[in-house]
Scaffold this active site. Sequence first.
Site: not given
Length: 216
Positions: A91, A163, A130, A174, A16
């Site tokens: 969300r 992260r 990532r 998540r 996104k």
Amino acid sequence: MFLMRIVMMGPPGSGKGTRAHIISELYGIPVITTGDMLRGAVREKTEYGIEAKAYMDRGDLVPDSIVNGIVMDRMGKPDVEKGFILDGYPRSVNQADALDGILKKMGIELTHVLSVVLSDKVIIERLSKRRSCPVCNEIYHLISKPPKKEEVCDKCGARLILRKDDKETVVRYRLLVYKETTHQLLERYEKLGLVVETDGKIPLDGLRVHLKELLG
Ligand code: ADP
């Protein structure tokens, strides 16, 4: 002139943010990224940040009251008049209702809901590789977009991090939160004829052209 007012939807790690930034450059409109804004508040230890941190570390949604407040403030800034891209918001049903209220007050409507489609397997693979810059929020990927110097941000020189919520167990959680709370919003926007799908697997170098074709 036709103004783009876009909501990005899709599971965590689907791309996104990457798409939002390309669209931002293409059309000269700001990206409003609730995740980055919340991480900024956590770093600065503001009242909101201190409350949000625990939710974020475990992969839960931060309470609607906090996020709605942050977005409402941001939407009041003058650059939003050119159009905007909301990345990571809404969300939940409550947030989508709040957004409807904000837009109504401003006398404007959304033009697109861009839905990024990608399988859980690819997402888990991707997020474990990532790396994020904790200072300027630039995103890297160890294989498809490595930093020039190992573990260092090309843009600002800060040390890159994985992260806390990109660890596999938290990513799985998540994804669950996304399926239970966020995914249903697509139906609501489909009824309004706003949803446009984009395949999360399209490689980076083809994205610009793809998004331009998609959005016109
Ligand atoms: P991703 O889309 O990869 O999950 P984000 O950076 O958008 O990552 O979000 C990271 C975390 O920030 C979320 O797991 C959640 O705790 C919090 N967050 C971001 N946006 C929202 C939102 N709209 N409502 C509630 N929590 C949010």
